[in-house]
Design an enzyme around this catalytic site. Structure first.
Site, PDB file in Angstrom:
ATOM      1  N   ASP A 101     -29.945 -20.604  19.346  1.00  0.00           N
ATOM      2  CA  ASP A 101     -29.659 -19.405  20.136  1.00  0.00           C
ATOM      3  C   ASP A 101     -28.435 -19.604  21.016  1.00  0.00           C
ATOM      4  OD1 ASP A 101     -30.752 -21.129  21.981  1.00  0.00           O
ATOM      5  OD2 ASP A 101     -32.367 -19.790  22.619  1.00  0.00           O
ATOM      6  N   SER A 102     -27.852 -20.808  20.989  1.00  0.00           N
ATOM      7  CA  SER A 102     -26.563 -21.035  21.648  1.00  0.00           C
ATOM      8  C   SER A 102     -25.478 -20.151  21.057  1.00  0.00           C
ATOM      9  CB  SER A 102     -26.157 -22.506  21.514  1.00  0.00           C
ATOM     10  OG  SER A 102     -26.097 -22.891  20.144  1.00  0.00           O
ATOM     11  N   ASP A 140     -33.827 -20.727  15.713  1.00  0.00           N
ATOM     12  CA  ASP A 140     -34.324 -20.681  17.089  1.00  0.00           C
ATOM     13  C   ASP A 140     -34.999 -19.340  17.374  1.00  0.00           C
ATOM     14  OD1 ASP A 140     -34.372 -22.573  19.097  1.00  0.00           O
ATOM     15  OD2 ASP A 140     -32.210 -22.526  19.418  1.00  0.00           O
ATOM     16  N   LYS A 170     -37.767 -23.080  15.623  1.00  0.00           N
ATOM     17  CA  LYS A 170     -37.802 -23.888  16.833  1.00  0.00           C
ATOM     18  C   LYS A 170     -38.184 -23.005  18.005  1.00  0.00           C
ATOM     19  CE  LYS A 170     -34.068 -25.401  19.131  1.00  0.00           C
ATOM     20  NZ  LYS A 170     -34.377 -25.030  20.555  1.00  0.00           N
ATOM     21  N   GLU A 172     -39.112 -23.294  22.463  1.00  0.00           N
ATOM     22  CA  GLU A 172     -39.042 -24.135  23.652  1.00  0.00           C
ATOM     23  C   GLU A 172     -40.376 -24.155  24.392  1.00  0.00           C
ATOM     24  OE1 GLU A 172     -35.799 -22.982  26.140  1.00  0.00           O
ATOM     25  OE2 GLU A 172     -34.296 -23.139  24.541  1.00  0.00           O
ATOM     26  N   GLU A 239     -34.015 -32.669  25.346  1.00  0.00           N
ATOM     27  CA  GLU A 239     -32.714 -32.277  25.898  1.00  0.00           C
ATOM     28  C   GLU A 239     -32.589 -32.691  27.353  1.00  0.00           C
ATOM     29  OE1 GLU A 239     -29.670 -28.474  26.467  1.00  0.00           O
ATOM     30  OE2 GLU A 239     -31.503 -28.221  25.309  1.00  0.00           O
TER      31      GLU A 239
END
Length: 340
Positions: A101-102, A140, A170, A172, A239
């Site tokens: 998602d960056s 993501d 993925k 978080e 991270e």
């Protein structure tokens, strides 16, 4: 209807050469065999990028990643956000390509990852999937698409597989995400966990801050990693965690850890492709852990500036960049337009 003399000569020139022609026989009945010949000879000016010249390697699977982990072979992961970036990553034999998602920032110019929505992520996932032949591809799940509960998380994950053509997803979070991870993995969709610094929760964390810098917070990172492992994750991203802490967490897990700003003791590493290739203007802030392996921005700037200069001075296009026309055809055309 019979061909006019001009039409006959045009068809004749088409049959004499396999080169594409800019002459179109509008309003003329061209025999099917000639129509087929023209179709076969035509090349698109915007053809697909195609495949690299080398033979594709064997497909990377969950089984392959687990085997690499057992042997202690580091796992390589990199982000991609479109067809070209995935194309080059796959050609470079990267093990896992992450549609991170960056891309909200590096591809769409957003302020942070919280802005991007599912539909935008799926568009980029499909583009990356088209280019990737060998790497394992993971998408993501964006903020707001899985936190409401396991059912929402599974529904979003299914869309990433069916519409985005991803092989895994993925998300978080640690212990609080266990029910969602279990729901997704029970449905047969691989999940990559993400603990430590979780960018989607930067406001709660007080910004992009290193996690695990105290004994208590380091234990929280380990607890979260163990929780997502037990829930069924095939690997977990660590991270912005001190290298020593990440190394201990890696030793305590039976699944691979993928580090980003977490030192060399992880089972593998991931970087944002735009950052590591230097494809951004000078002066842009990059995290401490980023190593620039190239300078794509400067090379692109040089090439585009050279193109601009050659257009302004009429150096481009040169004769070798243009298509020929038979002398008699040009004379016929010039004669035909005299009265226009």
């Amino acid at each position: 209807m019979y061909l006019s003399s001009l039409g006959r000569s045009c068809v004749s020139s088409l049959t004499r050469s396999a080169r594409p022609s800019h002459l179109f026989l509008q309003g003329l009945r061209v025999p099917a065999v000639l129509q087929q010949s023209q179709t076969q000879a035509r090349w698109s000016s915007h053809s697909p990028m195609g495949s690299p010249p080398t033979e594709p390697r064997k497909k990377v699977t969950i089984g392959k990643l687990r085997a690499m982990h057992r042997k202690g072979e580091p796992i390589t992961m990199i982000t991609a956000h479109d067809f070209p970036s995935a194309h080059v990553a796959d050609a470079a034999d990267i093990d896992v390509i992450l549609v991170g998602d960056s891309l909200a920032m590096v591809a769409l110019g957003m302020e942070d990852t919280s802005e991007i929505v599912v539909e935008e992520m799926l568009l980029h996932c499909r583009s990356v999937a088209r280019a990737t032949k060998s790497a394992f591809v993971v998408g993501d799940l964006p903020m707001g698409s899985y936190e409401a509960g396991p059912t929402q998380a599974l529904q979003t994950a299914i869309r990433f597989v069916k519409e985005g053509r991803m092989q895994g997803v993925k998300l978080e979070g640690g212990k609080e995400m266990v029910p969602a991870i279990q729901k997704i993995t029970t449905a047969g969709i691989p999940v990559l966990g993400h603990v430590g610094l979780t960018p989607q929760r930067q406001n709660m964390l007080g910004g992009f801050r290193v996690q695990g810098k105290t004994a208590a917070s380091a234990m929280e990172v380990l607890d979260d990693a163990l929780a997502v492992q037990k829930a069924g994750c095939f690997a977990v991203v660590l991270e912005a965690v001190p290298a020593e802490v990440a190394a201990i967490v890696t030793q305590k897990l039976s699944i691979p850890t993928i580090g980003i700003g977490a030192g060399n003791g992880c089972s593998g590493q991931v970087l944002v492709q735009i950052d590591m290739t230097g494809n951004s203007p000078p002066g842009r802030h990059l995290p401490k852990f980023v190593k620039k392996y190239g300078d794509v921005w400067s090379e692109s700037l040089r090439a585009i500036k050279t193109y601009r200069e050659e257009v302004k001075t009429r150096q481009y296009p040169a004769p070798e960049h243009t298509y020929p026309i038979a002398k008699e055809e040009l004379e016929g055309f010039a004669e035909a337009v005299k009265g226009i």
